[in-house]
Structures are given as C-alpha cells and as structure tokens.
Design a protein around this motif. Structure first.
Motif, PDB file in Angstrom:
ATOM      1  N   ASP A  87       1.114  -1.236  -0.117  1.00  0.00           N
ATOM      2  CA  ASP A  87       0.051  -0.025   0.164  1.00  0.00           C
ATOM      3  C   ASP A  87       1.119   1.219  -0.078  1.00  0.00           C
ATOM      4  O   ASP A  87       0.517   2.155  -0.679  1.00  0.00           O
ATOM      5  N   LYS A  88       2.058   1.069   0.758  1.00  0.00           N
ATOM      6  CA  LYS A  88       2.993   2.626   0.866  1.00  0.00           C
ATOM      7  C   LYS A  88       3.650   2.648  -0.327  1.00  0.00           C
ATOM      8  O   LYS A  88       3.453   3.627  -0.797  1.00  0.00           O
ATOM      9  N   ALA A  89       3.833   1.669  -1.045  1.00  0.00           N
ATOM     10  CA  ALA A  89       4.534   1.809  -2.332  1.00  0.00           C
ATOM     11  C   ALA A  89       3.657   2.125  -3.510  1.00  0.00           C
ATOM     12  O   ALA A  89       4.056   3.037  -4.220  1.00  0.00           O
ATOM     13  N   LYS A  90       2.418   1.831  -3.340  1.00  0.00           N
ATOM     14  CA  LYS A  90       1.505   2.172  -4.361  1.00  0.00           C
ATOM     15  C   LYS A  90       1.077   3.762  -4.352  1.00  0.00           C
ATOM     16  O   LYS A  90       0.806   4.362  -5.150  1.00  0.00           O
ATOM     17  N   ARG A  91       0.947   4.169  -3.021  1.00  0.00           N
ATOM     18  CA  ARG A  91       0.921   5.470  -2.843  1.00  0.00           C
ATOM     19  C   ARG A  91       1.958   6.404  -3.305  1.00  0.00           C
ATOM     20  O   ARG A  91       1.672   7.317  -3.863  1.00  0.00           O
ATOM     21  N   HIS A  92       3.104   5.940  -3.122  1.00  0.00           N
ATOM     22  CA  HIS A  92       4.235   6.789  -3.734  1.00  0.00           C
ATOM     23  C   HIS A  92       4.274   6.779  -5.146  1.00  0.00           C
ATOM     24  O   HIS A  92       4.720   7.582  -5.791  1.00  0.00           O
ATOM     25  N   ALA A  93       3.937   5.562  -5.883  1.00  0.00           N
ATOM     26  CA  ALA A  93       3.937   5.632  -7.364  1.00  0.00           C
ATOM     27  C   ALA A  93       2.508   6.457  -8.027  1.00  0.00           C
ATOM     28  O   ALA A  93       2.893   6.842  -9.004  1.00  0.00           O
ATOM     29  N   GLY A  94       1.670   6.778  -7.354  1.00  0.00           N
ATOM     30  CA  GLY A  94       0.505   7.609  -7.895  1.00  0.00           C
ATOM     31  C   GLY A  94       0.958   8.974  -8.037  1.00  0.00           C
ATOM     32  O   GLY A  94       1.448   9.678  -7.193  1.00  0.00           O
ATOM     33  N   GLY A  95       1.317   9.473  -9.319  1.00  0.00           N
ATOM     34  CA  GLY A  95       1.378  10.636  -9.650  1.00  0.00           C
ATOM     35  C   GLY A  95       3.028  10.931  -9.636  1.00  0.00           C
ATOM     36  O   GLY A  95       3.295  11.945  -9.252  1.00  0.00           O
ATOM     37  N   GLY A  96       3.827   9.893  -9.395  1.00  0.00           N
ATOM     38  CA  GLY A  96       5.097  10.321  -9.420  1.00  0.00           C
ATOM     39  C   GLY A  96       5.549  10.309  -7.960  1.00  0.00           C
ATOM     40  O   GLY A  96       6.253   9.386  -7.433  1.00  0.00           O
ATOM     41  N   ALA A  97       5.297  11.137  -7.202  1.00  0.00           N
ATOM     42  CA  ALA A  97       5.868  11.109  -5.679  1.00  0.00           C
ATOM     43  C   ALA A  97       4.767  10.637  -4.882  1.00  0.00           C
ATOM     44  O   ALA A  97       5.091  10.135  -3.681  1.00  0.00           O
ATOM     45  N   GLY A  98       3.479   9.994  -5.465  1.00  0.00           N
ATOM     46  CA  GLY A  98       2.583   9.621  -4.751  1.00  0.00           C
ATOM     47  C   GLY A  98       1.553  10.346  -3.705  1.00  0.00           C
ATOM     48  O   GLY A  98       1.866  11.758  -3.487  1.00  0.00           O
ATOM     49  N   ALA A  99       0.505   9.804  -3.262  1.00  0.00           N
ATOM     50  CA  ALA A  99      -0.637  10.471  -2.472  1.00  0.00           C
ATOM     51  C   ALA A  99       0.173  10.769  -1.167  1.00  0.00           C
ATOM     52  O   ALA A  99       0.980   9.853  -0.575  1.00  0.00           O
ATOM     53  N   PRO A 100      -0.049  11.699  -0.387  1.00  0.00           N
ATOM     54  CA  PRO A 100       0.416  11.925   0.824  1.00  0.00           C
ATOM     55  C   PRO A 100      -0.140  10.781   1.664  1.00  0.00           C
ATOM     56  O   PRO A 100      -1.323  10.320   1.794  1.00  0.00           O
TER      57      PRO A 100
END
Length: 110
Positions: A87-100
C-alpha cells in the motif's frame, strides 16, 4: 517482473544483506502498475511480534522514486506487513511522488 533494470540504492542492498537476522517467515511482492511504475515490497519476521519491511517504488525508466525500510511492531506474520508495504509503495507510485501518507480518505491511487 520487468524488462527494466531497477536502480536500487544502498538502502535496499543493506536491508537485503541483513537477511541472516530473521526468522524463517518472509514474503515478497513485485508488480508493474498501470501507470508504468514498478513496486517491490518485502517483509520478514525478525521476532515473535516484529516484522522488518522494505518497499521500493521506481519510475517507468527504473529510477528510484522512493525506498524505505521500517520495523513494524505488534505484527505476528510477514503477510500483514507485506500488505502495508504494498500500500505504501502504491501511494508513492501515484502521480510520481505519490499520494500523501496522511490522506487516509483517498483511495490508493493505482
């Protein structure tokens, strides 16, 4: 997993080399996401109630977006910690740097 070579950092190499300090239970996940980013998540049990996790997020070209390691206290299996790392990795993958990380009302971006 991918035909792109991932540019891992010293953080990953250090975490990977410390493999002699864990119990038998470990879990791994690698995936190429719809946006072309690559994620790597690993977890290994290091004590009865502690799991060490690594997650890496890499761009389309294999360049590092984020690599992080954590010790998750209170977890009794590597699978639960692996779900956290994915989940953490996918958050960072979203939009390049990820969702906060603190925006828990937002769905996982990928």
């Amino acid at each position: 997993m991918t035909d792109v070579e991932l540019e891992t950092t010293a953080r990953f190499k250090e975490w990977d080399k410390s493999s002699e300090n864990f119990l038998d239970e470990q879990a791994r996940h690698e995936e190429t996401l719809k946006n072309g980013c690559h994620i790597v998540a690993r977890a290994r049990k290091i004590a009865d109630d502690k799991v060490s996790v690594f997650f890496g997020t890499y761009g389309v070209d294999g360049g590092v977006i984020k690599e992080q390691t954590e010790i998750r206290d209170g977890l009794t299996c590597a699978k639960d910690a692996l779900d956290f790392a994915i989940d953490k990795a996918k958050r960072h993958a979203g939009g390049g740097a990820g969702a906060p990380d603190d925006n828990h009302h937002q769905a996982t971006p990928i």
